[in-house]
Scaffold this motif. Structure first.
Motif: not given
Length: 92
Positions: A42-67
């Motif tokens: 959740e921290h990555y999902g809410n904090s990484v601005q680059e995720l805003e450019k992605l679809s919700k699914k892609e943003a969730r996957e990237e937040a999980e990868r970073l975590a």
């Protein structure tokens, strides 16, 4: 979001991560480890601005990868950024 239980059930490297994150970073406490995994994603999902450019699914996957990268690294050292277990503390 992929849960620690999902990682454990997947076997292989994913299971190893779940075990290490629970055992080494959280002294075997699954409930705290699950909470801290969720908070990390959740921290990555809410904090990484680059995720805003992605679809919700892609943003969730990237937040999980970073975590996963952070949590794997800290678990190997027996630490967690979100808690203090014994005398081990990590700040991010």
């Amino acid at each position: 979001m992929t849960s620690l239980t999902d990682f454990y059930d997947a076997g292989g490297e994913r299971k190893h991560f779940a075990e290490e994150f629970v055992q080494r970073a959280h002294s075997g406490n699954w409930e705290i480890a699950k909470d801290h995994w969720t908070r990390t994603v959740e921290h990555y999902g809410n904090s990484v601005q680059e995720l805003e450019k992605l679809s919700k699914k892609e943003a969730r996957e990237e937040a999980e990868r970073l975590a996963l990268v952070l949590c794997k690294t800290l678990a190997q050292a027996g630490k967690c950024w979100a808690c203090k277990v014994g005398s081990r503390t990590v700040a991010v």
